[in-house]
Enzyme design. Structure first.
Site, mmCIF file in Angstrom:
data_model
loop_
_atom_site.group_PDB
_atom_site.id
_atom_site.type_symbol
_atom_site.label_atom_id
_atom_site.label_comp_id
_atom_site.label_asym_id
_atom_site.label_seq_id
_atom_site.Cartn_x
_atom_site.Cartn_y
_atom_site.Cartn_z
ATOM 1 N N ARG A 1 0.838 -1.203 0.000
ATOM 2 C CA ARG A 1 0.000 0.000 0.000
ATOM 3 C C ARG A 1 0.872 1.252 0.000
ATOM 4 O O ARG A 1 0.513 2.277 -0.585
ATOM 5 C CB ARG A 1 -0.969 0.005 1.179
ATOM 6 C CG ARG A 1 -0.306 -0.026 2.537
ATOM 7 C CD ARG A 1 -1.314 0.072 3.666
ATOM 8 N NE ARG A 1 -0.689 -0.185 4.951
ATOM 9 C CZ ARG A 1 -1.011 0.430 6.075
ATOM 10 N NH1 ARG A 1 -1.952 1.360 6.078
ATOM 11 N NH2 ARG A 1 -0.412 0.124 7.209
ATOM 12 N N GLU B 1 -18.722 4.714 -0.542
ATOM 13 C CA GLU B 1 -17.986 4.046 -1.614
ATOM 14 C C GLU B 1 -18.794 3.928 -2.900
ATOM 15 O O GLU B 1 -18.230 3.977 -4.000
ATOM 16 C CB GLU B 1 -17.546 2.646 -1.145
ATOM 17 C CG GLU B 1 -16.553 2.654 -0.010
ATOM 18 C CD GLU B 1 -17.191 2.812 1.368
ATOM 19 O OE1 GLU B 1 -16.456 2.907 2.366
ATOM 20 O OE2 GLU B 1 -18.445 2.833 1.447
ATOM 21 N N PHE C 1 -14.373 -2.639 1.515
ATOM 22 C CA PHE C 1 -15.442 -1.660 1.393
ATOM 23 C C PHE C 1 -15.839 -1.425 -0.057
ATOM 24 O O PHE C 1 -16.942 -0.928 -0.320
ATOM 25 C CB PHE C 1 -15.030 -0.358 2.068
ATOM 26 C CG PHE C 1 -14.662 -0.535 3.524
ATOM 27 C CD1 PHE C 1 -15.216 -1.564 4.273
ATOM 28 C CD2 PHE C 1 -13.758 0.306 4.137
ATOM 29 C CE1 PHE C 1 -14.887 -1.759 5.599
ATOM 30 C CE2 PHE C 1 -13.422 0.128 5.468
ATOM 31 C CZ PHE C 1 -13.980 -0.898 6.207
ATOM 32 N N HIS D 1 -5.534 -3.434 2.232
ATOM 33 C CA HIS D 1 -5.936 -4.295 3.341
ATOM 34 C C HIS D 1 -6.656 -5.542 2.838
ATOM 35 O O HIS D 1 -7.666 -5.979 3.401
ATOM 36 C CB HIS D 1 -6.825 -3.527 4.330
ATOM 37 C CG HIS D 1 -6.119 -2.376 4.993
ATOM 38 N ND1 HIS D 1 -5.620 -1.307 4.281
ATOM 39 C CD2 HIS D 1 -5.832 -2.136 6.307
ATOM 40 C CE1 HIS D 1 -5.056 -0.450 5.113
ATOM 41 N NE2 HIS D 1 -5.160 -0.926 6.343
ATOM 42 N N ASP E 1 -7.640 -6.659 13.076
ATOM 43 C CA ASP E 1 -8.891 -5.963 12.769
ATOM 44 C C ASP E 1 -10.039 -6.913 12.457
ATOM 45 O O ASP E 1 -11.206 -6.526 12.530
ATOM 46 C CB ASP E 1 -8.683 -5.010 11.585
ATOM 47 C CG ASP E 1 -8.014 -3.709 12.017
ATOM 48 O OD1 ASP E 1 -8.061 -3.408 13.219
ATOM 49 O OD2 ASP E 1 -7.443 -3.025 11.164
#
Length: 660
Positions: A345, A393, A418, A442, A450
């Site tokens: 990322r 989104e 998402f 992610h 998470d």
């Protein structure tokens, strides 16, 4: 001499009758919705919009987005009456009334809902999956704002459609970013498909909502030409007040023809037997309004299309900086020079920053995740080319469609998980042929603590379903790219921006070892061999992507100590050249193990389908490892991988079983 109102009534009836005939010829469609928009479309397309019917894609033209896509026959009717260029069988000619009679035929560019990629480029995006058009209009306005261009963007929205949450995501986005070139027109005919609209969608309530969202709202009679004209004139005043304009138009579904008004007429075409009666009702309405006195010369005097604005300046891209140059600016050079760990990322964020300096056509979008996706540096240094979409989104994806239609290259990033909220919007983007670039960070189970609510696990299977569909350019409708280190993320980001079709880049959260030199190339559809099987032991190919490439390399080392040699492949791109991979497998023992930290439907399915097409005697042995139990939180990536039976030891055991 006929009045302005009589002239507009005459044209509205004329194109309304064309829409009726077209839907009757098709045997399906939405003639009553079309009639409810007859006056609004007349005012927009014949006298308000600045555009060129012979070149409907003119980059300086005002744009019209029909979010209420099922009402498209009234747009087709106006285009046939005007003589707009369209492209049957790829060849340009002017649309005629006779062409309208091909509505919805398999060979016709006149689809049942707006579809620019089948030969009708008046539209910028495929619509009809309700609630998305205003977001597309926002994207067109955003692209014009980047170009400092003064075009107006009109969007027609149904009142029943206004119940969709994405409409209000778009209303919020447009007001926040001062996109005052957008004019939202709500077609309030009080009918949905199966019932009257709810109180939340009445004209007064919609006006109050619009004003609460920071818009200037006007309620008008949508069949009163003077009221509509005066409302449209106020868009300049709204811009001065730095507010976008919302016109809430009271209309009648089936206007002018009483026999097809009221409940029960949605999506019902008029039969051949009843058509003369309905056309006669429209003529009678015209006589009551004095439209029968209007002559062609009167129409030409009042209904004159304005020419488009000058075309905005085209910007040329320069060569972007290398990752080491960008890493030096970001004080990350040590990680690259010593092959320490760096997250994919972060590689994406560096590449996006490099593009911001080198390619003025790139526009960044994020959904309140820019500090995690690392698009924050782009946002900070290229504010005029970045649009924060907040936690919305679906709106972000449709805005990206509009930005692409506006001639820019949108790069929209958020957590991969998402993006799954916007699967319908993504599919509509593909139908539109939009050159969008989506980035999901992610991804996979390795985000650890998470937990599964943040893990993108269904994304590969979803996107791969469209990756094997051919788009209007002749290539994959979308290409899936999975970076295994920061360098591959950097290079893949640069290459996908130059790719002409949609792409989805998967970028890990975790810091992982750097595997590639900065000048490595990553041709789409190919793969990389990172470790070659050596020695005389039993052999196999391990094909992996993302984090699992690192696990596969570790497993290969352990297998080497047990007299099993593994060729490790980084399968970074889907669709993949499976023929080349199968040839490699044939030379390396005829066994393939696929490893991925998402649900099934990715690399394993890609290879299994290719093997199924082979002759039985030539088929290699194939095993697939993927996430087959629902994951949960774990303190480390290794904890979650072990929980999902994807630990290095699991890969070793599976490989040993595969080679016997």
């Amino acid at each position: 001499m006929p009045t302005f109102d009589q002239i507009v009534h005459a044209k509205a009836i004329q194109i309304g009758k064309l829409a009726l005939r077209a839907t009757t010829a098709a045997g399906s469609g939405h003639p009553t919705s079309a009639l409810s928009l007859a006056h609004i479309v007349t005012q927009l397309m014949y006298r308000t919009m600045r555009w060129d019917p012979e070149n409907p894609q003119h980059r300086g033209s005002d744009r019209l987005v029909l979010s209420e896509g099922h009402a498209v026959p009234i747009i087709y009717a106006a285009c046939a009456d005007i003589g707009v260029t369209f492209y049957p069988e790829g060849k340009p000619r002017l649309l005629t009334a006779n062409d309208l009679m091909t509505l919805r035929e398999i060979s016709s560019p006149l689809d049942g809902h707006p579809n620019p990629r089948v030969g009708f480029p008046f539209f910028d995006a495929a619509t009809g999956s309700l609630g998305q058009g205003l977001s597309v209009a926002a994207g067109l306005a955003a692209a014009a704002k980047v170009d400092h261009h003064g075009k107006s963007i009109f969007c027609i929205i149904g009142d029943a459609e206004a119940r969709e949450g994405q409409i209000w995501e778009a209303m919020d986005f447009i007001a926040e970013h001062d996109l005052t070139s957008v004019v939202a027109i709500f077609n309030c005919n009080q009918h949905g498909q199966s019932d009257f609209v709810a109180p939340a969608q009445t004209t007064d309530t919609l006006a109050a909502k619009a004003e609460a969202f920071g818009w200037k709202a006007l309620i008008v009679d949508g069949h009163d030409p003077t009221e509509v004209r005066n409302a449209l004139k106020q868009r300049s005043e709204a811009r001065v007040a730095e507010k976008p304009l919302a016109i809430i138009a009271r209309t009648v579904k089936g206007w002018g023809a009483p026999s097809i008004q009221g409940p029960g007429h949605h999506a019902v075409s008029v039969s051949e037997q009843d058509l003369p009666k309905v056309l006669a009702e429209l003529d009678a309405t015209g006589m009551e309004l004095g439209a029968d006195a209007v002559q062609p010369s009167d129409l030409q005097r009042i209904l004159r299309i304005l020419p488009p604005l000058p075309v905005p300046h085209l910007h040329k891209a320069q060569r972007p900086a290398s990752i080491s140059e960008m890493a030096e600016n970001q004080k990350l050079s040590e990680a690259l020079e010593t092959a320490k760990k760096l997250s994919p990322r972060r590689g994406f964020g560096l590449a996006l920053s490099a593009l911001g300096h080198s390619n003025p056509n790139v526009v960044g979008l994020d959904a309140d995740m820019k500090n995690s996706t690392y698009s924050a540096d782009f946002a900070r240094h290229h504010q005029s080319h970045f649009f924060e979409c907040r936690i919305a989104e679906q709106n972000m994806v449709s805005v990206a469609v509009g930005i692409a239609a506006g001639g820019k290259i949108p790069v929209a990033s958020t957590f991969g998980k998402f993006l799954s909220r916007a699967t319908n919007q993504i599919e509509m983007a593909i139908l539109s042929g939009a050159n969008i670039k989506l980035v999901g960070t992610h991804v996979g189970v390795t985000i650890g603590a998470d937990g599964p609510s943040q893990m993108a696990l269904t994304d590969v299977a979803f996107f791969r379903g469209m990756a094997h569909v051919t788009d209007h350019r002749g290539g994959p409708a979308i290409t899936i790219l999975t970076a295994s280190d920061a360098v591959s993320a950097y290079v893949l980001t640069l290459e996908m921006v130059n790719w002409p079709s949609a792409c989805y880049l998967r970028a890990l959260r975790s810091d992982v070892p750097v595997l590639y030199q900065e000048h490595e190339t990553f041709p789409f559809g190919k793969f990389k061999v990172l470790r070659k099987a050596m020695g005389t032991g039993k052999k196999l190919v391990i094909a992996a992507c993302g984090y699992m490439v690192h696990s596969a390399l570790k497993a290969a080392e352990e297998l080497h100590g047990q007299n099993i040699e593994a060729t490790v492949v980084d399968a970074y791109s889907l669709p993949m050249d499976t023929d080349e991979l199968l040839q490699l497998a044939a030379a390396e023992g005829g066994a393939i193990l696929t490893v991925e930290d998402c649900y099934t439907g990715g690399i394993g399915s890609e290879i299994a389908e290719a093997v199924a097409r082979m002759a039985k005697n030539d088929r290699p042995r194939v095993e697939s490892m993927a996430v087959r139990n629902l994951p949960k939180s774990g303190k480390t990536p290794e904890d979650v991988l072990a929980y999902c039976h994807l630990a290095v030891s699991d890969i070793v055991d599976k490989a040993k079983g595969l080679v016997g």
